[in-house]
Design a protein around this motif. Structure first.
Motif, mmCIF file in Angstrom:
data_model
loop_
_atom_site.group_PDB
_atom_site.id
_atom_site.type_symbol
_atom_site.label_atom_id
_atom_site.label_comp_id
_atom_site.label_asym_id
_atom_site.label_seq_id
_atom_site.Cartn_x
_atom_site.Cartn_y
_atom_site.Cartn_z
ATOM 1 N N ALA A 100 0.849 -1.191 0.000
ATOM 2 C CA ALA A 100 0.000 0.000 0.000
ATOM 3 C C ALA A 100 0.884 1.241 0.000
ATOM 4 C CB ALA A 100 -0.924 -0.008 1.214
ATOM 5 N N ASP A 101 0.312 2.338 -0.453
ATOM 6 C CA ASP A 101 1.030 3.608 -0.537
ATOM 7 C C ASP A 101 1.325 4.140 0.863
ATOM 8 O OD1 ASP A 101 1.494 6.508 -0.772
ATOM 9 O OD2 ASP A 101 0.924 6.209 -2.867
ATOM 10 N N PRO A 102 2.549 4.561 1.131
ATOM 11 C CA PRO A 102 2.880 5.127 2.445
ATOM 12 C C PRO A 102 2.017 6.333 2.826
ATOM 13 C CG PRO A 102 4.890 4.678 1.213
ATOM 14 C CD PRO A 102 3.733 4.441 0.273
ATOM 15 N N ASN A 103 1.503 7.074 1.837
ATOM 16 C CA ASN A 103 0.653 8.226 2.138
ATOM 17 C C ASN A 103 -0.662 7.817 2.797
ATOM 18 O OD1 ASN A 103 2.261 10.454 1.329
ATOM 19 N ND2 ASN A 103 1.853 9.924 -0.802
ATOM 20 N N VAL A 104 -1.093 6.577 2.571
ATOM 21 C CA VAL A 104 -2.304 6.087 3.225
ATOM 22 C C VAL A 104 -2.073 6.010 4.733
ATOM 23 C CG1 VAL A 104 -3.801 4.062 3.494
ATOM 24 C CG2 VAL A 104 -3.208 4.878 1.208
ATOM 25 N N ALA A 105 -0.953 5.453 5.149
ATOM 26 C CA ALA A 105 -0.632 5.378 6.581
ATOM 27 C C ALA A 105 -0.441 6.776 7.162
ATOM 28 C CB ALA A 105 0.611 4.519 6.811
ATOM 29 N N LYS A 106 0.213 7.655 6.416
ATOM 30 C CA LYS A 106 0.392 9.038 6.882
ATOM 31 C C LYS A 106 -0.954 9.716 7.067
ATOM 32 C CE LYS A 106 4.853 9.850 4.635
ATOM 33 N NZ LYS A 106 5.518 10.559 3.531
#
Length: 179
Positions: A141-147
């Motif tokens: 998954a895209d790290p921006n989702v966790a951010k």
């Protein structure tokens, strides 16, 4: 038979981390919807922001439902998640934080229905983040989702405090029990 399909068409067991993260994100949107209804009843102007967050959570779900290990370029283009929503949350956090008194003690989820529902949403958000982080670490998954989820939990905390303040409701503080 205990399996479901990702957006890429890949069949995975329903207990897969992807579906756990999708479920937690869906639950988060529902919790925010409830908080939005309570907040709407009180006439809070931030209800439109909560609706926008729910829409962003649909995009979070699309990204999560598209594991990068099985995604083609066409999938990635349709489900990419940028840093822009993260930056928007940070602006909202700053805006509300400037209006709040400094935090001098731990507060308990309280402060009226709107505030308590926002605190509950924050707790659900933290769980969703814990489900998403392993997917990001595994490159699925895209790290921006966790951010986004990380900043969203902060936004919900600040918003809960703001709602209590606007409604004139008292926030209950943590008091250490006597030994």
């Amino acid at each position: 038979k205990g399996f479901s399909s990702t957006f890429t068409g890949e069949r995975r067991p329903k207990g897969d981390r992807v579906f756990e993260a999708l479920g937690a994100t869906d639950e988060l949107s529902s919790a925010i919807g409830l908080a939005g209804e309570f907040s709407s009843e009180k006439g809070h102007a931030f209800v439109d922001q909560l609706h926008k967050v729910q829409c962003m959570l649909q995009d979070v779900g699309s990204n999560l439902a598209t594991p990068l290990s099985s995604a083609r370029d066409s999938h990635r283009k349709r489900t990419s998640f940028s840093e822009k929503p993260v930056l928007e949350l940070e602006q909202w956090i700053d805006s509300y934080s400037e209006q709040l008194p400094p935090l001098r003690a731990f507060i308990l989820p309280s402060g009226g229905r709107s505030s308590a529902a926002l605190h509950f949403s924050r707790a659900v958000c933290r769980r969703a983040e814990r489900c998403v982080v392993p997917l990001v670490q595994a490159g699925e998954a895209d790290p921006n989702v966790a951010k986004y989820l990380n900043r969203l939990s902060d936004y919900l905390f600040v918003l809960a405090r703001y709602a209590a303040m606007k409604e004139g409701k008292e926030e209950k503080i943590y008091i250490k029990p006597e030994p």
